[in-house]
Write a protein that holds these residues in place. Structure first.
Motif, mmCIF file in Angstrom:
data_model
loop_
_atom_site.group_PDB
_atom_site.id
_atom_site.type_symbol
_atom_site.label_atom_id
_atom_site.label_comp_id
_atom_site.label_asym_id
_atom_site.label_seq_id
_atom_site.Cartn_x
_atom_site.Cartn_y
_atom_site.Cartn_z
ATOM 1 N N TRP A 1 16.846 19.309 46.881
ATOM 2 C CA TRP A 1 17.517 18.275 47.650
ATOM 3 C C TRP A 1 19.020 18.300 47.382
ATOM 4 O O TRP A 1 19.816 17.958 48.228
ATOM 5 C CB TRP A 1 16.956 16.895 47.286
ATOM 6 N N GLY A 2 19.390 18.693 46.174
ATOM 7 C CA GLY A 2 20.798 18.628 45.794
ATOM 8 C C GLY A 2 21.126 17.261 45.223
ATOM 9 O O GLY A 2 20.304 16.625 44.556
ATOM 10 N N LYS A 3 22.312 16.787 45.510
ATOM 11 C CA LYS A 3 22.730 15.484 44.977
ATOM 12 C C LYS A 3 21.955 14.343 45.621
ATOM 13 O O LYS A 3 21.607 13.354 44.962
ATOM 14 C CB LYS A 3 24.227 15.298 45.213
ATOM 15 N N TYR A 4 21.684 14.445 46.917
ATOM 16 C CA TYR A 4 21.060 13.353 47.659
ATOM 17 C C TYR A 4 19.590 13.641 47.965
ATOM 18 O O TYR A 4 19.219 14.766 48.280
ATOM 19 C CB TYR A 4 21.788 13.134 48.987
ATOM 20 N N ARG A 5 18.800 12.598 47.887
ATOM 21 C CA ARG A 5 17.419 12.678 48.357
ATOM 22 C C ARG A 5 17.146 11.434 49.206
ATOM 23 O O ARG A 5 17.894 10.455 49.145
ATOM 24 C CB ARG A 5 16.444 12.750 47.185
ATOM 25 N N PRO A 6 16.071 11.443 50.008
ATOM 26 C CA PRO A 6 15.756 10.254 50.803
ATOM 27 C C PRO A 6 15.610 9.040 49.895
ATOM 28 O O PRO A 6 14.972 9.111 48.849
ATOM 29 C CB PRO A 6 14.432 10.614 51.472
ATOM 30 N N CYS A 7 16.200 7.956 50.279
ATOM 31 C CA CYS A 7 16.220 6.790 49.377
ATOM 32 C C CYS A 7 14.838 6.189 49.197
ATOM 33 O O CYS A 7 14.528 5.665 48.140
ATOM 34 C CB CYS A 7 17.192 5.740 49.898
ATOM 35 N N GLN A 8 13.995 6.216 50.246
ATOM 36 C CA GLN A 8 12.632 5.702 50.158
ATOM 37 C C GLN A 8 12.603 4.319 49.502
ATOM 38 O O GLN A 8 11.851 4.050 48.577
ATOM 39 C CB GLN A 8 11.733 6.670 49.392
ATOM 40 N N GLY A 9 13.490 3.445 49.962
ATOM 41 C CA GLY A 9 13.500 2.085 49.466
ATOM 42 C C GLY A 9 14.466 1.842 48.328
ATOM 43 O O GLY A 9 14.707 0.702 47.952
ATOM 44 N N HIS A 10 15.053 2.917 47.754
ATOM 45 C CA HIS A 10 15.973 2.750 46.634
ATOM 46 C C HIS A 10 17.386 2.470 47.145
ATOM 47 O O HIS A 10 17.865 3.105 48.077
ATOM 48 C CB HIS A 10 15.995 4.010 45.768
ATOM 49 N N GLU A 11 18.061 1.570 46.501
ATOM 50 C CA GLU A 11 19.452 1.297 46.824
ATOM 51 C C GLU A 11 20.214 1.084 45.522
ATOM 52 O O GLU A 11 19.634 0.716 44.502
ATOM 53 C CB GLU A 11 19.593 0.072 47.730
ATOM 54 N N GLY A 12 21.492 1.312 45.563
ATOM 55 C CA GLY A 12 22.297 1.124 44.371
ATOM 56 C C GLY A 12 23.598 1.881 44.484
ATOM 57 O O GLY A 12 23.963 2.349 45.571
#
Length: 369
Positions: free
Chosen positions: A311-322
């Motif tokens: 994925w690298g630095k980013y992945r699907p948030c799947q509900g995660h925030e921050g």
């Protein structure tokens, strides 16, 4: 200088060791896929190595960016002839990434130097050499010039191949005298294209993919592939646009625009391998999950090996925030799995991992004999 490599597509299920073989140093950016090139800071640090020999090799390759921050290539590219013999010393079979920090087909790398590298690859059949270039046009020029078309088989340019064989035989007299006597025979009966040399090109969006694929499709090679890393936009692998026709890189089929009929007048070689990956590093750009899934599904329908590297630095948030959260793609539904994906989560390369749709995807091309 060869180094062990943990690049995912170098390791694979066979347990072979992955190694980088950097025959040239230095490079130049070719497009937006190179914007955050990882090799620049590496080369800059190596130029300050406490080892004088290493520092001299990497000296002059980088400088402060003209933008006023960061680093950039100077444009200087050097060959490192003393590294040519390294694979001769590797007893254990391994997958070898040729020029992981440069490009073997940069315009400033002489064809005669590539001839020598190819001779070493041809002799070392126990290893698999993976050449990845951002200059598939020059790779096509090289291989097309090196081989002469023959109705029955591909044969090498006699004079150039003889020169490379002589050079290798002389090298082996100092490296491994017992091997030197068999080089003439072994190389004379070498199969072409060389089965353990895989040719790949890098692309990051539809335009770079289509241009690169057309060059690769007409390049004599045992295995052809593409690395879509970093993936910065959608890439349609089954419906590409030529001047007056469309073509499908996953099957090699082409059809004309006038009536849509398949045509045998245009010959394309199908892709044997597709690698996809996101970008890592501080300035990384996220890859759209829907784009990745579309590529995976297209490969699945055609039976083309698909490898999802990271994925690298980013992945699907799947509900995660921050902190580091950025809105990127809308919610979607795929293969019976719901992803609550308002955006992409800046998790970092290690945390983001390489799981896609609940599993890893480690497709490799069939080894051709």
């Amino acid at each position: 200088m060869s180094t062990k490599s943990k690049i995912e597509w170098l390791v694979g299920d066979d347990g072979q060791e992955g190694t980088s073989w950097n025959l040239t140093v230095g490079c130049q950016k070719t497009g937006k896929g190179c914007d955050n090139c990882y090799a620049i800071p590496f080369a800059h640090r190596l130029a300050a190595s406490p080892n004088p020999a290493v520092a001299e090799i990497y000296k002059g390759l980088t400088r402060k960016s003209s933008k006023g921050y960061g680093l950039e290539w100077t444009g200087l590219v050097k060959t490192v002839p003393e590294r040519l013999e390294e694979p001769l010393h590797w007893k254990k079979p391994r997958k070898v990434f040729v020029d992981s920090m440069s490009d073997l087909f940069h315009k400033d790398v002489p064809f005669e130097f590539i001839d020598k590298a190819l001779a070493v690859m041809a002799l070392c059949q126990r290893h698999t050499f993976i050449i990845l270039t951002k200059r598939p046009d020059r790779m096509r020029e090289y291989f097309s010039g090196f081989w002469q078309d023959n109705p029955k088989e591909k044969e090498p340019n006699a004079q150039r191949w003889d020169d490379a064989r002589r050079w290798l035989r002389d090298l082996l007299r100092t490296v491994n005298p017992q091997e030197s006597e068999r080089v003439g025979i072994a190389m004379a009966y070498q199969k072409f294209p060389i089965p353990n040399v895989w040719c790949l090109f890098s692309a990051w969006d539809q335009e770079s993919f289509e241009k690169g694929y057309v060059e690769l499709a007409h390049t004599p090679a045992a295995v052809r592939g593409v690395s879509l890393e970093p993936l910065l936009g959608p890439v349609d692998l089954v419906n590409c646009q030529g001047e007056d026709h469309h073509f499908n890189p996953l099957t090699g089929e082409a059809w004309d625009d006038e009536n849509g009929d398949l045509t045998d007048d245009l010959k394309y070689a199908r892709l044997d391998w597709v690698i996809v990956g996101g970008e890592s590093g501080g300035k990384a750009r996220p890859s759209d999950l829907l784009h990745i899934l579309q590529i995976r599904d297209d490969c699945g329908r055609s039976g083309t090996p698909f490898f999802f590297k990271q994925w690298g630095k980013y992945r699907p948030c799947q509900g995660h925030e921050g902190p580091g959260y950025s809105r990127f793609c809308e919610s979607y539904y795929s293969d019976g799995m719901t992803y609550l994906s308002k955006g992409m989560w800046a998790a970092g390369k290690k945390e983001a991992g390489r799981v896609l749709d609940g599993r890893t995807w480690d497709g490799f091309p069939e080894v051709k004999s």
